[in-house]
Design an enzyme around this catalytic site. Structure first.
Site, PDB file in Angstrom:
ATOM      1  CB  THR A   1      44.921  39.295  46.264  1.00 32.24           C
ATOM      2  OG1 THR A   1      43.103  38.898  45.849  1.00 32.24           O
ATOM      3  CG2 THR A   1      45.763  39.501  45.284  1.00 32.24           C
TER       4      THR A   1
ATOM      5  CB  SER B   1      33.358  35.819  48.404  1.00 34.48           C
ATOM      6  OG  SER B   1      34.181  36.419  46.896  1.00 34.48           O
TER       7      SER B   1
HETATM    8  N1  ASP Z   1      38.211  38.119  46.086  1.00 32.40           N
HETATM    9  C1  ASP Z   1      39.263  38.302  46.831  1.00 32.40           C
HETATM   10  C2  ASP Z   1      39.188  38.434  48.178  1.00 32.40           C
HETATM   11  O1  ASP Z   1      38.275  39.118  48.527  1.00 32.40           O
HETATM   12  C3  ASP Z   1      39.900  39.828  46.844  1.00 32.40           C
HETATM   13  C4  ASP Z   1      40.994  40.710  47.270  1.00 32.40           C
HETATM   14  O2  ASP Z   1      41.792  39.382  48.010  1.00 32.40           O
HETATM   15  O3  ASP Z   1      41.101  41.399  47.089  1.00 32.40           O
HETATM   16  O4  ASP Z   1      39.116  37.522  48.876  1.00 32.40           O
END
Ligand code: ASP
Length: 339
Positions: free
Chosen positions: A12, A58
């Site tokens: 993010t 992820s």
């Molecule tokens: N889904 C995102 C990730 O872990 C959430 C974030 O960036 O905090 O890449």
């Protein structure tokens, strides 16, 4: 002026809103200074490098860990510190893994990210990024003050292999329940000197890239049935098992469970006991429900996090250590990951 390398892996923090579609997309990382002009005010020079295809964390895996470790290794002599921008979802896993892979580290590697994208009005990305860079650039007698892998989020710097993501919404997304913060950012940056890892600067950096595979994480829950358990542990390529147990390391005393664990150990597979509580330690033998595991030769993860236990298991499996020495080495703190 200290030289800092900023590595963007994805997540993010490096996203902006596409005003036409309303969707989040990665921005051109070379234009970072445009989004955060405050970076120009820092007392260090900053170079940036981005994964060609930034990923949502992820999708992280040991191949990416090796890629990241390789980038740091290649640039190690040219920079005084590293800041890794990473999605928060698996940041504790990646940073724990790097803490083991980077042996004899004598420079800071600080992981950070954010809950809101850098282009968002209320973003937490700016503070996280700016303070991470400041911490990575902090020196004492011309040497980096921090010489370990850390995670910075919402005003706190943690030892990375002690952290867990605890909240999907709050800016305070991480906790380190078994080890105090290494620094806190308030009006001043308060460093907890006592808590910092003391490295031996005379030793050469050694980057370990051969992380072992065939690891399974099994969480205990009331209702786990004999058949599914037998199915999981029958996996022929099983090389290591992390058991997330209740409280101080307790499990069911039913014979199918303990016999199954005994068979796993007989196959030469190390079994590690970690607690599913966010804080506190495994202490096998306190209750009857953990005595059986102790007798079987299950290894105590003590107060290690699940994330660090998995990373340490892959790290030690990659060294091809015999089951005999495995327990002693696993139960020893290698990077301050356990008491
Ligand atoms: N889904 C995102 C990730 O872990 C959430 C974030 O960036 O905090 O890449």
């Amino acid at each position: 002026m200290p030289n800092i390398l900023l590595i963007y892996t994805g997540g993010t923090i490096g996203m902006v809103m596409d005003f036409e579609t309303g969707a989040l997309k990665n921005f051109n990382f070379d234009e970072l200074q445009t989004y955060i002009p405050e970076l120009n005010l820092l007392d260090c020079s900053i170079s940036t490098l981005s994964f060609e295809d930034p990923i949502d964390s992820s999708n992280m895996n040991p191949e990416y860990w090796v890629k990241l470790a390789g980038i740091i290794e290649e640039n190690y002599n040219s920079f005084d510190g590293f800041v890794v921008l990473h999605g928060s979802d698996t940041m504790s896993y990646t940073s724990s893994a790097l803490s083991f892979m980077m042996e004899n580290l004598s420079k800071p590697i600080i992981f950070t990210g954010s809950q809101l994208p850098i282009g968002d009005l209320r973003t937490d990305a700016k503070e996280n990024l700016i303070t991470s860079i400041q911490l990575a650039a902090t020196q004492e007698k011309g040497q980096p003050l921090i010489t370990e892998v850390c995670l910075y989020f919402e005003y706190k710097l943690y030892r990375a292999n002690r952290t867990t993501k605890i909240n999907a919404q709050h800016f305070e997304a991480f906790a380190s329940l078994n080890y105090p913060p290494l620094a806190e950012s308030g009006v001043e940056l308060a460093i907890n000197h006592e808590a910092l890892w003391k490295s031996d600067r005379r030793k050469q950096l050694n980057v370990f890239k051969n992380m072992g595979r065939g690891v399974i994480l099994m969480k205990m829950f009331p209702g786990m049935d004999e058949d599914s358990f037998a199915h999981i542990i029958a996996y022929p390529k099983l090389k290591g098992l992390v058991l997330e147990t209740y409280g101080s390391g307790n499990v069911t005393t039913q014979s199918w469970f303990l016999d199954g664990i005994a068979h796993v150990i007989e196959r030469g597979v190390p079994v590690i006991n970690v607690t599913q509580c966010s804080g506190g330690s495994v202490n096998m033998g306190v209750y009857e429900t953990s005595f059986g595991l102790k007798k079987l030769g299950v290894i105590s993860g003590k107060d290690i996090t699940t994330e660090a236990a998995l990373a340490k298991l892959m790290f030690l499996l990659g060294h091809g250590i015999s089951l005999k020495s495995f327990r002693t080495i696993f139960e020893t703190s290698l990077r301050g990951e356990m008491q």
